[in-house]
Design a protein around this motif. Structure first.
Motif, short mmCIF file in Angstrom:
data_model
loop_
_atom_site.label_atom_id
_atom_site.label_comp_id
_atom_site.label_asym_id
_atom_site.label_seq_id
_atom_site.Cartn_x
_atom_site.Cartn_y
_atom_site.Cartn_z
N LEU A 98 38.09 34.25 46.22
CA LEU A 98 38.87 33.65 47.14
C LEU A 98 38.33 33.05 48.47
O LEU A 98 38.67 32.08 49.12
N VAL A 99 37.37 33.70 49.01
CA VAL A 99 36.53 33.42 50.12
C VAL A 99 35.17 32.79 49.90
O VAL A 99 34.29 32.60 50.76
N SER A 100 34.90 32.75 48.54
CA SER A 100 33.68 31.90 48.11
C SER A 100 33.56 30.49 48.66
O SER A 100 34.66 29.77 48.55
N TRP A 101 32.42 30.13 48.97
CA TRP A 101 32.30 28.80 49.57
C TRP A 101 32.65 27.44 48.51
O TRP A 101 33.11 26.57 48.87
N ILE B 222 45.21 29.60 38.74
CA ILE B 222 44.27 30.45 39.42
C ILE B 222 45.08 31.92 39.83
O ILE B 222 44.62 32.96 39.47
N ALA B 223 46.37 31.59 40.46
CA ALA B 223 46.98 32.77 40.78
C ALA B 223 47.77 33.52 39.55
O ALA B 223 47.74 34.95 39.37
N VAL B 224 48.08 32.84 38.70
CA VAL B 224 48.50 33.41 37.52
C VAL B 224 47.58 34.38 36.58
O VAL B 224 47.83 35.57 36.08
N LYS B 225 46.10 33.77 36.55
CA LYS B 225 45.14 34.64 35.97
C LYS B 225 44.97 35.92 36.82
O LYS B 225 44.76 36.81 36.23
N ALA B 226 45.18 35.64 38.08
CA ALA B 226 44.86 36.84 38.97
C ALA B 226 45.77 37.94 38.91
O ALA B 226 45.54 39.19 38.65
N VAL B 227 46.98 37.45 38.93
CA VAL B 227 48.17 38.46 38.87
C VAL B 227 48.10 39.06 37.47
O VAL B 227 48.42 40.19 37.26
N SER B 228 48.10 38.36 36.40
CA SER B 228 48.09 38.79 35.13
C SER B 228 47.10 39.92 34.92
O SER B 228 47.19 40.79 34.09
N SER B 229 45.71 39.43 35.42
CA SER B 229 44.87 40.24 35.09
C SER B 229 44.91 41.76 35.80
O SER B 229 44.57 42.80 35.18
N MET B 230 45.53 41.64 37.20
CA MET B 230 45.76 43.00 37.94
C MET B 230 46.73 43.65 37.46
O MET B 230 46.79 44.89 37.19
N ILE B 231 47.80 43.22 36.74
CA ILE B 231 48.80 43.96 36.03
C ILE B 231 48.26 44.59 34.91
O ILE B 231 48.49 45.76 34.72
N ALA B 232 47.56 43.89 34.09
CA ALA B 232 46.84 44.38 32.79
C ALA B 232 45.98 45.82 33.15
O ALA B 232 45.99 46.74 32.41
N THR C 133 39.43 42.79 39.21
CA THR C 133 39.94 43.70 40.08
C THR C 133 40.47 42.84 41.33
O THR C 133 40.06 41.73 41.51
N ALA C 134 41.14 43.32 42.17
CA ALA C 134 41.47 42.91 43.33
C ALA C 134 40.52 42.67 44.37
O ALA C 134 40.42 41.47 45.01
N ARG C 135 39.52 43.38 44.37
CA ARG C 135 38.22 42.96 45.17
C ARG C 135 37.52 41.87 44.69
O ARG C 135 37.19 41.12 45.46
N GLN C 136 37.50 41.68 43.24
CA GLN C 136 36.78 40.51 42.93
C GLN C 136 37.55 39.28 43.29
O GLN C 136 37.24 38.10 43.64
N PHE D 166 36.67 28.58 40.73
CA PHE D 166 37.14 29.76 41.19
C PHE D 166 36.57 30.99 40.39
O PHE D 166 35.88 31.78 41.00
N TYR D 167 36.73 31.11 39.22
CA TYR D 167 36.28 32.19 38.10
C TYR D 167 34.94 32.16 37.76
O TYR D 167 34.39 32.87 36.85
N ARG D 168 34.06 30.88 37.82
CA ARG D 168 33.02 30.65 37.55
C ARG D 168 32.77 30.98 35.73
O ARG D 168 31.73 31.66 35.32
N GLU D 169 33.68 30.19 34.92
CA GLU D 169 33.82 30.84 33.68
C GLU D 169 32.48 29.89 32.82
O GLU D 169 32.39 30.47 31.78
N PHE D 170 32.02 29.18 33.54
CA PHE D 170 30.95 28.21 32.59
C PHE D 170 29.40 28.72 33.22
O PHE D 170 28.52 28.05 33.01
N GLN D 171 29.47 29.57 34.19
CA GLN D 171 28.20 30.06 34.89
C GLN D 171 27.04 30.45 33.93
O GLN D 171 25.85 29.84 33.98
N SER D 172 27.21 30.83 32.82
CA SER D 172 26.34 31.39 31.83
C SER D 172 26.28 30.85 30.46
O SER D 172 25.65 31.18 29.62
N ALA D 173 27.00 29.67 30.53
CA ALA D 173 27.14 28.81 29.33
C ALA D 173 25.88 27.99 28.78
O ALA D 173 25.18 27.46 29.78
N THR D 174 25.60 27.77 27.65
CA THR D 174 24.47 27.17 27.18
C THR D 174 25.04 25.47 27.05
O THR D 174 26.25 25.13 27.21
N LEU D 175 23.94 24.88 27.25
CA LEU D 175 24.26 23.30 27.22
C LEU D 175 25.12 22.83 25.86
O LEU D 175 26.08 22.07 25.98
N LEU D 176 24.75 23.56 24.65
CA LEU D 176 25.68 23.07 23.67
C LEU D 176 26.86 23.65 23.54
O LEU D 176 28.10 22.83 23.25
#
Length: 363
Positions: A163-166, A210-220, A155-158, A283-293
């Motif tokens: 965008l402002v995360s440290w 990063i921008a393409v992912k955001a724009v594409s997701s918001m359009i979807a 979402t736009a809020r996400q 930016f999107y923390r895509e490996f935040q919950s991934a296992t080591l394997l």
């Protein structure tokens, strides 16, 4: 990050995953990003077809006795249309799959082009093409299998929160500093080394994806009834996407002008993919919950894809058009015995210097 038998089974489609069938848990949790992966792979394959069609159109025009502009060729326009569809498909794929999956699938374009050129341009299939293609396909399988499963509804809020995360702010500052240093050497010191140019392309590409992912997701989401286009962040990301993409193309064209495509393509793919993966992780923390394997096998899949692209592009001879020379001895009033090569940046031939300082250009 524990490695349990359940994790192993679900990753490989084992007993715990329903045998890898479409009704199993793995498919149920990964079907959205699997759709994105298939869309990205098909789009990149379509791009490779389009590039070969355009190259074929140019070669046919050169061989004709009566020359005409390339934009009047139906075959060339066919290639451009397929290229547009492929880029649109790539854009859409970012709305279904993570950046860390879509970006590496660009190897399909390089691999597909090596095989398609055999049919369109009548080139011979090399052992390196087969080996590189095998490594790339293996890498793609590992990428799809071990890509982290993350929610793709942004979402736009996400996007604003990301965008402002440290972590992203620190990453942005480091990236801007590196880019400014490279730009200083490029502009002030006239350093146009291939690594300098392609590193700037990669840094810009990280912002682009990063921008393409955001724009594409918001359009979807908006198409599905959850309107996101009224938020200002959508237009901010759209401007960022267009601007970074424009400068990215500028530096990439500069690299293609100065160096052979056989050197630019593999280096650009490695730099672009690495930069895109890093930006997706931060930016999107895509490996935040991934296992080591999963992380290890995913990176191994990326390595295989890199090797495949490098092997395909290595020692690949580029076709150059045969440009005729003018024998100066056949030009009236000239006593030179050398030859003049046409200027590659002009429609006229080179300048002939005469002793009386008058200059003539031969067309």
């Amino acid at each position: 990050m524990d490695i349990s038998p359940g994790t192993w089974n679900s990753s490989f489609g084992g007993a715990g995953s329903g045998g890898g069938s479409l009704s199993g848990p793995w498919y149920s949790t990964h079907k959205t990003q699997l759709l994105g992966a298939l869309l990205a792979a098909a789009s990149n394959f379509l791009i490779s077809v389009s590039l070969n069609i355009q190259k074929c159109a140019h070669l046919r025009l050169v061989c004709r006795a009566e020359q005409k502009p390339y934009y009047r060729s139906k075959l060339w326009w066919c290639g451009i249309t397929l290229l547009g569809l492929g880029e649109l498909g790539n854009f859409t794929a970012y709305g279904f799959a993570p950046i860390t999956l879509v970006a590496p699938l660009g190897c399909v374009s390089v691999t597909g082009s090596a095989f398609i050129s055999v049919f369109f341009l009548k080139r011979t299939m090399r052992t390196a093409d087969i080996l590189g293609g095998t490594l790339t396909i293996t890498g793609i399988y590992l990428l799809v299998t071990f890509t982290p499963n993350v929610p793709q509804e942004l979402t736009a809020r996400q996007v604003q929160n990301y965008l402002v995360s440290w972590p992203f702010l620190v990453y942005s500052i480091v990236e801007i500093i590196i880019f400014c240093i490279l730009l200083y050497f490029y502009k002030r010191k006239a350093v146009k080394h291939i690594m300098v140019l392609l590193m700037m392309v990669a840094l810009l590409a990280s912002l682009t994806v990063i921008a393409v992912k955001a724009v594409s997701s918001m359009i979807a989401l908006s198409v599905n009834g959850k309107m996101q286009l009224t938020h200002s962040i959508f237009y901010i990301m759209s401007v960022l996407m267009a601007t970074s993409c424009a400068f990215q193309i500028k530096f990439l064209n500069q690299a293609m002008h100065l160096y052979e495509a056989t050197a630019v393509v593999p280096i650009n793919f490695v730099f672009f993919t690495t930069s895109a993966i890093i930006s997706g992780v931060i930016f999107y923390r895509e490996f935040q919950s991934a296992t080591l394997l999963s992380v290890f096998m995913f990176l191994f899949g990326c390595l295989l894809s890199f090797l495949g692209v490098i092997i395909i592009a290595r020692n690949k001879k580029e076709g150059h058009l045969q440009i005729p020379f003018i024998d100066c001895g056949h030009i009236p009033g000239q006593k030179l015995t050398g030859k003049i090569q046409p200027d590659s940046h002009s429609s006229c031939y080179g300048t002939l210097n005469k002793e009386d300082d008058s200059v003539k250009r031969q067309s």
